[in-house]
Design a protein around this motif. Sequence first.
Motif, PDB file in Angstrom:
ATOM      1  N   SER A 105       1.078  -0.877  -0.324  1.00  0.00           N
ATOM      2  CA  SER A 105       0.408  -0.035  -0.023  1.00  0.00           C
ATOM      3  C   SER A 105       0.812   1.663   0.139  1.00  0.00           C
ATOM      4  CB  SER A 105      -0.695   0.457   1.064  1.00  0.00           C
ATOM      5  OG  SER A 105      -1.967  -0.661   1.591  1.00  0.00           O
ATOM      6  N   THR A 109       0.226   3.690  -3.357  1.00  0.00           N
ATOM      7  CA  THR A 109       0.019   5.257  -3.017  1.00  0.00           C
ATOM      8  C   THR A 109       0.877   5.642  -3.479  1.00  0.00           C
ATOM      9  OG1 THR A 109      -1.175   3.825  -0.995  1.00  0.00           O
ATOM     10  CG2 THR A 109      -1.164   6.596  -1.439  1.00  0.00           C
ATOM     11  N   ASN A 155      -1.707   6.501   4.236  1.00  0.00           N
ATOM     12  CA  ASN A 155      -2.730   5.739   3.567  1.00  0.00           C
ATOM     13  C   ASN A 155      -2.486   4.149   3.833  1.00  0.00           C
ATOM     14  OD1 ASN A 155      -5.009   4.296   2.030  1.00  0.00           O
ATOM     15  ND2 ASN A 155      -2.870   4.262   0.647  1.00  0.00           N
ATOM     16  N   CYS A 156      -1.234   3.564   4.116  1.00  0.00           N
ATOM     17  CA  CYS A 156      -0.579   2.555   4.397  1.00  0.00           C
ATOM     18  C   CYS A 156      -1.314   2.286   5.904  1.00  0.00           C
ATOM     19  CB  CYS A 156       0.402   1.796   4.079  1.00  0.00           C
ATOM     20  SG  CYS A 156       1.733   2.803   4.618  1.00  0.00           S
ATOM     21  N   GLN A 159      -4.952   2.041   5.667  1.00  0.00           N
ATOM     22  CA  GLN A 159      -5.562   0.504   4.989  1.00  0.00           C
ATOM     23  C   GLN A 159      -5.527  -1.078   5.882  1.00  0.00           C
ATOM     24  OE1 GLN A 159      -7.415   0.239   2.931  1.00  0.00           O
ATOM     25  NE2 GLN A 159      -7.427   2.663   2.488  1.00  0.00           N
ATOM     26  N   MET A 199     -12.341   1.842   2.939  1.00  0.00           N
ATOM     27  CA  MET A 199     -11.004   2.055   1.261  1.00  0.00           C
ATOM     28  C   MET A 199     -11.401   2.804   0.299  1.00  0.00           C
ATOM     29  SD  MET A 199     -10.172  -1.859   0.058  1.00  0.00           S
ATOM     30  CE  MET A 199     -10.401  -2.354  -2.108  1.00  0.00           C
ATOM     31  N   CYS A 203      -9.340   5.099  -0.708  1.00  0.00           N
ATOM     32  CA  CYS A 203      -8.401   5.247  -2.056  1.00  0.00           C
ATOM     33  C   CYS A 203      -8.978   5.715  -2.847  1.00  0.00           C
ATOM     34  CB  CYS A 203      -8.624   3.512  -2.294  1.00  0.00           C
ATOM     35  SG  CYS A 203      -7.293   2.849  -0.898  1.00  0.00           S
ATOM     36  N   ILE A 207      -6.925   7.720  -5.712  1.00  0.00           N
ATOM     37  CA  ILE A 207      -6.838   7.569  -7.109  1.00  0.00           C
ATOM     38  C   ILE A 207      -7.464   9.148  -7.991  1.00  0.00           C
ATOM     39  CG2 ILE A 207      -7.532   6.614  -8.775  1.00  0.00           C
ATOM     40  CD1 ILE A 207      -7.961   4.061  -6.788  1.00  0.00           C
ATOM     41  N   VAL A 255      -5.417   0.724 -12.318  1.00  0.00           N
ATOM     42  CA  VAL A 255      -6.155   0.813 -10.471  1.00  0.00           C
ATOM     43  C   VAL A 255      -7.845   1.581 -10.573  1.00  0.00           C
ATOM     44  CG1 VAL A 255      -5.445   2.516  -8.771  1.00  0.00           C
ATOM     45  CG2 VAL A 255      -3.701   0.987  -9.708  1.00  0.00           C
ATOM     46  N   TYR A 259     -10.480  -0.217  -7.745  1.00  0.00           N
ATOM     47  CA  TYR A 259     -10.210   0.003  -6.427  1.00  0.00           C
ATOM     48  C   TYR A 259     -11.751   0.917  -6.372  1.00  0.00           C
ATOM     49  CZ  TYR A 259      -5.577  -2.421  -4.831  1.00  0.00           C
ATOM     50  OH  TYR A 259      -4.842  -3.176  -4.536  1.00  0.00           O
TER      51      TYR A 259
END
Length: 312
Positions: A105, A109, A155-156, A159, A199, A203, A207, A255, A259
Amino acid sequence: AKMENHTRIGEFILVGFKSHPGSQVLLSVLFSTMYFVTVVGNICMILIIRMDPNLHSPMYFFLENLSTLDICYSSVITPRAALAFLLGRRSISYVGCASQMFFFSLFGTTEAFFLAVMAYDRFTAVCNPLLYQVIMSRRLCVLMVVGSYLSGCINCTIQTGFTFSLSFCGHREINHFFCEVAAVIHTSCSNTLVNELVMLAVCGPIIVGTALVVFVSYGYIIATIIQMPSAEGRHKAFSTCSSHMVTICLFFGTVFFMYAQPGAASSPSKSNIISIFYTVVIPMLNPFIYTLRNREVKGALKKQFKRKGFFK
């Protein structure tokens, strides 16, 4: 007993690409080869940029960082998957799975943010050429790279934290070849609605936001290139941007598919094949895309070969 159930699971089984042994060996060879090409290609890219003073500009500073990122990104997943296919050892420890998800992640990201930063860099170069050196100062470039990694980190952490706060009651099979967020959420016996919303909420904007920066930048770039009076100028501007555009379409295309749509976690076999694209194929293609479509990099390569006596 309830606490016993809660994440007291020692390991997961990755069951992505279950097929007969012959094709497992083929998959292993394929993944190993692609990983080798990724590492060698990206290391060469870094060395070319380091060794040629003409390439010490913001664009190549970002490219060098992208190559480093691609090596890390691919290293989180590909060697382990290749080994699993070869030895048939599909188990991954609870901690191993969490750390794989964390780093995947993080680098994934960060790559999205890097592509946005690189698009902004090209936008400045083509649309504000006279102010380019002033705007894209060394300080701003470093800040942008650090900012990309920080965003990846946030983000990671979210998540991985949310995913591993779920309960996994004995059902340990993950329908994927690595610990991808949606696939692990699917394995849980908790109610995963909150996780799926988190998520999408985290995400989704990343994105969409990075893709917007990219596409708006390229909208302006294309408009500016079309208005250039000389064909030579148009060709030069387009050749420095076209390679980046190829990478962007590949990365964001896959991606988005994975997602940015509801129920993205619902078709495991499809998502397995698509995630090979952005975890294994794209990091391998990036050095080739940037080398083959870029006159400056090709020139630098020739210069190095001449110096080493390969060409007269």
